[in-house]
Design a protein around this motif. Structure first.
Motif, PDB file in Angstrom:
ATOM      1  N   GLN A 226       0.810  -1.217   0.000  1.00  0.00           N
ATOM      2  CA  GLN A 226       0.000   0.000   0.000  1.00  0.00           C
ATOM      3  C   GLN A 226       0.846   1.271   0.000  1.00  0.00           C
ATOM      4  N   GLN A 227       2.123   1.139   0.347  1.00  0.00           N
ATOM      5  CA  GLN A 227       2.998   2.304   0.322  1.00  0.00           C
ATOM      6  C   GLN A 227       3.194   2.858  -1.087  1.00  0.00           C
ATOM      7  N   LEU A 228       2.844   2.068  -2.107  1.00  0.00           N
ATOM      8  CA  LEU A 228       2.891   2.581  -3.472  1.00  0.00           C
ATOM      9  C   LEU A 228       1.977   3.795  -3.623  1.00  0.00           C
ATOM     10  N   GLY A 229       0.989   3.901  -2.749  1.00  0.00           N
ATOM     11  CA  GLY A 229       0.080   5.036  -2.782  1.00  0.00           C
ATOM     12  C   GLY A 229       0.731   6.358  -2.436  1.00  0.00           C
ATOM     13  N   LEU A 230       1.970   6.323  -1.962  1.00  0.00           N
ATOM     14  CA  LEU A 230       2.683   7.579  -1.684  1.00  0.00           C
ATOM     15  C   LEU A 230       2.747   8.458  -2.923  1.00  0.00           C
ATOM     16  N   ASP A 231       2.862   7.836  -4.099  1.00  0.00           N
ATOM     17  CA  ASP A 231       2.949   8.608  -5.337  1.00  0.00           C
ATOM     18  C   ASP A 231       1.664   9.372  -5.631  1.00  0.00           C
ATOM     19  N   PHE A 232       0.551   8.960  -5.031  1.00  0.00           N
ATOM     20  CA  PHE A 232      -0.712   9.645  -5.288  1.00  0.00           C
ATOM     21  C   PHE A 232      -0.647  11.108  -4.848  1.00  0.00           C
ATOM     22  N   GLY A 233       0.166  11.375  -3.844  1.00  0.00           N
ATOM     23  CA  GLY A 233       0.264  12.745  -3.330  1.00  0.00           C
ATOM     24  C   GLY A 233       1.405  13.535  -3.918  1.00  0.00           C
ATOM     25  N   MET A 234       2.195  12.905  -4.803  1.00  0.00           N
ATOM     26  CA  MET A 234       3.339  13.585  -5.397  1.00  0.00           C
ATOM     27  C   MET A 234       2.928  14.396  -6.629  1.00  0.00           C
ATOM     28  N   MET A 235       3.798  15.293  -7.061  1.00  0.00           N
ATOM     29  CA  MET A 235       3.564  16.027  -8.301  1.00  0.00           C
ATOM     30  C   MET A 235       3.468  15.035  -9.458  1.00  0.00           C
ATOM     31  N   GLY A 236       2.431  15.104 -10.225  1.00  0.00           N
ATOM     32  CA  GLY A 236       2.217  14.129 -11.293  1.00  0.00           C
ATOM     33  C   GLY A 236       1.372  12.958 -10.854  1.00  0.00           C
TER      34      GLY A 236
END
Length: 279
Positions: A265-275
């Motif tokens: 689920q840590q892959l979801g970190l990218d959801f909050g990144m630019m892009g």
């Protein structure tokens, strides 16, 4: 004291750290780079103990002021993460490096303990050094922000030894993400060692508990997940099957760790990144 494992016969062991001639150095556009290693206590509450860690610092000096190392103030960059080393710039003529140099600084890029060319920490090194989980946990407790700040202060005192100008003995700090957390710790522990501090995207909640801050992100997190599954509806089934598999099967990673459902689920970190999730 600095690491003297490769001390050359041409440099006395009592020489000032900035005067050592037996270290690697090279040039980039606009600056000369010195690669320095420092021998630091593992535990700053017991600095007399023999347990030590090696901390690596790239020292960037303007190419026109290499003879002013004993005078120029230091600008220390604290990398984000935790767990990432400082990247090496290809040039000192752009970005914040150039801005710092124009303001009259020399720059220090720290590989925080456990990262980069500093003493490494990973499953292999922990397994080779310690037999029990309790021993590993105790060792890792010395790789938090307070110990990283202890290294910075230890290195500051070495590099600024002998300076008569009190202000030039102070550091100016730049912290990105987790580096900003380290700066807050530095300001708490050694406020008199800091001239200025710049924090980018790394201000921790200065309250009794971080829970209200995290709770404020829940609605945003739910919204971003909804947007993802609306764009990629077939992933709903894929993710459910993956989660069930990771719950039922012990999936090992190449570094010796386990790919647990929560780790996936840590892959979801990218959801909050630019892009976001389209990166």
């Amino acid at each position: 004291m600095t690491d003297t494992s490769k001390q050359s016969s041409t440099t006395p062991s009592s020489a000032h750290a900035l005067d050592r001639t037996n270290i690697e150095s090279f040039s980039i556009a606009g600056a000369k780079v010195f690669e320095r290693f420092f021998d630091c206590p593992l535990d700053y509450s017991h600095p007399e103990d023999k347990c030590r860690v090696r901390v690596f610092v790239r020292h960037i000096v303007p190419d026109t002021k290499a003879d002013k190392m004993h005078e120029l103030p230091f600008f220390l960059y604290l990398q984000g993460g935790p767990g990432f080393e400082s990247s090496m710039p290809a040039s000192a003529r752009g970005g914040w490096y150039n801005a710092a140099i124009k303001e009259g600084y020399q720059v220090l890029l720290l590989d925080q303990r456990g990262t980069g060319l500093s003493s490494p920490v990973n499953s292999a090194t922990l397994g080779a050094q310690f037999a029990t989980t309790a021993e590993k946990v105790e060792y890792l407790s010395h790789f938090r922000a307070d110990s990283i700040v202890g290294d910075c202060e230890h290195i500051r005192r070495i590099l600024c030894e002998g300076r008569k100008d009190k202000e030039s003995r102070k550091l100016t700090l730049l912290g990105q993400s987790f580096g900003g957390f380290c700066i807050t710790t530095y300001l708490s522990l050694y406020p008199d060692s800091i001239a200025k501090a710049f924090i980018t995207g790394g201000i921790l909640p200065l309250v009794d508990s971080p829970d209200p801050v995290y709770m404020a992100t829940y609605k945003r997190m739910i919204s971003r997940n909804k947007q993802y599954y609306e764009k990629y509806p077939r992933d709903i089934g894929h993710v459910r099957r993956l989660m069930k598999h990771l719950n039922d099967v012990d999936v090992q990673l190449t570094d010796g760790g386990r790919l647990s459902p929560r780790r996936f689920q840590q892959l979801g970190l990218d959801f909050g990144m630019m892009g976001g999730f389209d990166r």
